[in-house]
Enzyme design. Sequence first.
Site, PDB file in Angstrom:
ATOM      1  CD  GLU A 186      -2.629   1.251   2.585  1.00  0.00           C
ATOM      2  OE1 GLU A 186      -3.358   2.227   2.764  1.00  0.00           O
ATOM      3  OE2 GLU A 186      -2.485   0.333   3.413  1.00  0.00           O
ATOM      4  CG  ASP A 187       1.655   2.861   3.260  1.00  0.00           C
ATOM      5  OD1 ASP A 187       0.689   3.344   2.642  1.00  0.00           O
ATOM      6  OD2 ASP A 187       1.596   2.529   4.448  1.00  0.00           O
ATOM      7  CG  ASP A 245      -3.178  -2.280  10.879  1.00  0.00           C
ATOM      8  OD1 ASP A 245      -2.227  -1.585  11.284  1.00  0.00           O
ATOM      9  OD2 ASP A 245      -3.908  -1.946   9.925  1.00  0.00           O
ATOM     10  CG  ASP A 270     -21.299  -7.175  38.533  1.00  0.00           C
ATOM     11  OD1 ASP A 270     -21.417  -5.941  38.597  1.00  0.00           O
ATOM     12  OD2 ASP A 270     -21.767  -7.867  37.614  1.00  0.00           O
TER      13      ASP A 270
END
Length: 745
Positions: A96-97, A158, A278
């Site tokens: 993607e990058d 992620d 509780d």
Amino acid sequence: MNTPQIITDEQLERETLEIARRYKEMLKNTYVTLSDEDKKLIRKAFDLAVEAHKDQRRKTGEPYIYHPIAVAKIVADEIGLGATSIASALMHDVVEDTDYTIEDLEKLFGTKIAKIIDGLTKISVLNRQDISIQSENYKKLLLTLSEDVRVILIKIADRLHNMRTLDSMREDKQLKIASETIFIYAPLAHRMGLYNIKSELEDLSLKYTKPDAYFNIEHKLTETKTERETYINNFCKIISEKLKAEGLEFEIKGRSKSINSIYKKIVNQGIPFEEVFDLFAIRVIYRSDKKNEKFLAWKIYSMITDLFIPNPKRMRDWISQPKTTGYESLHVTVMGPQARWVEVQIRSERMDEVAEMGIAAHYKYKENISDDETKVDEWIHQVREMLEQEDTKDAIEFMDNFKFNLYSKEIYVFTPKGDLHSLPKGASSLDFAYSIHSNVGDHCLGAKVNGKLFPLSHKLQSGDQVEIITSTQQKPKLEWLEYVVTSKARSKIKASLNSDKRKIADEGKEIIQRKLRHLKVDFNENTVNQMQQYFKLSSSQDIFYNVAMGVINNNDLRKFAERNSGFTGLINRFRKSTFSSAKKEDFTVVDKSKLDSLVFGNDEERLDYELATCCNPIPGDKVFGFITVSKGIKVHKVDCPNSISLQANYAYRIIKAKWIDSTQREFKALIEMQGLDRAGMLSDITLIISKNNSLNIHSINLSEDAGIFDGKITVSVKNKSELDKVILDLKEIDGVQSVKRTYKN
């Protein structure tokens, strides 16, 4: 991520050492024992990721590679996946990058890893689109479950790391990401059996969607931490001595409830923090071989209930019948010392492993796998079947249907032959019929439940024995959709009802494409969604059908096109500028007593708007604008009950809104009260509001039952400061036990 920065050699050397340290830390606690081949694979992935991300940095200014290492550590330690998943996590952002392609990774690492990273890349692309949750897109995301469940597990890791580091983002981005997390990723983590991660995602989402509530509970937990730890230690000591006397090998862990679970109790039960009794939970983890696991669990249960009185309503046996995630545990809530409820979870080491690691602990991705189908496989098969059959194009409806199947509690019912079926709580006889087979559901007339005849709508209970009665003459009817809760049943009924309608709708789709082209309107999913809103129809198929049948004519489409251009223009006007330079101080109110009017966007324009009736904002509240299709701008509180859904589904239609001081306009606010009824109570309430605070009362409604009164009062206020003051004054009235602002009439 930010653009490359100029860094010194000294800083580069420090960062290189830190990267190496984090890499070693990631491997140190790896859940799966790694072979030499595994370590080589992970090192190869790490080297590629470091090289690919070398010039990239996160919003915090840190090297970007810190993020993939952190995700890989979560995958290894907190989810417990193997080398293939760790390597994929290290490289999950590479395609993607950076300049690397899927084909490059396939050549270097093989088809398996390339497919996982391809799936992760596609999900990231979906999340960056203007419409963050679209029905078709999220179907594709969820379909990766049946292709390779590791894609979803790594994506959850992620998202968890992104949530842990969300402080560096702008406030509007924080709200969008947190809303999306609570809307989709927390339910997915829950269904994957990742209960610790699910709780953390919920807590972190609450931190950004309802910060006041989050920090208030966190502060009170911190204040009482020492006292709670002392209590839990003493409680555990009593149980430990009893179990040791029986010669059992075990470990006891104590913990507090999550902040989100405490918040839900406060809201759902309408009680303050101090009355959430509780808060305590302990886990008894015992050592056992598989043969004696169940026997020892019940033995420990017996010993604990000899020491403390159990609450019969809070008994949960997931050992005799595990959850569909594979979760096994015996839960009992007992009355501990000082009359405090304590939840005790009893499970073996193997069961605890499954509970901690979810699917990864027993699913077939420990690299060496067998072919026998697990409950998880069955569920994933059902997911794929549901997604392929579900034909709704409405994102909200689709996600609501799917989330029901993610979060719902389970009941267990029997066939006449004694076979056990799991269904969500609230399921009907008709749901059960469809769970057996779609043909059985389509021809279902009724059901015999425990020998007695009941209608299709009858809600089943755990332990029921159900016999379905069918007829070849029976066909699905529209009202059947009101009887069922499972996605499988709904989709099968809709498919049957829509078979003829679909053919006509296909013709209508061709007609509408042609007519919109003539009107110079692009035909795409966004346009269809706008048409659904404009014509007030529930699905795209209804639009196409109505066009084909002539219900929607040329004149109607022309009016829509004219309206659409204005709507689209309004969105585009704010899309790029609304939050582009938003700062923390833009969202901070300084003097709430002087704020009484709204402006929108970075240019602080005055626009027509309506205050949303679901949350009734008043000056001083943190708010945002939502561009509706046909009713202009609606203003909602940031913590509005509908905020999560709007932020997650329609982020591109959210605009910044800011209160300013301009006029003395008044706003209606609804106050809810409860307390002990007495003579003169109504008089005291009206005196406080009208005389002491000089506020106008629009309506007042008090009801009494057995000496307890409930009241709802609508008053006019200029701002939040006035409302806060009158609430404080009302709390001082003798007999009043609770006063709060509410949004429900």
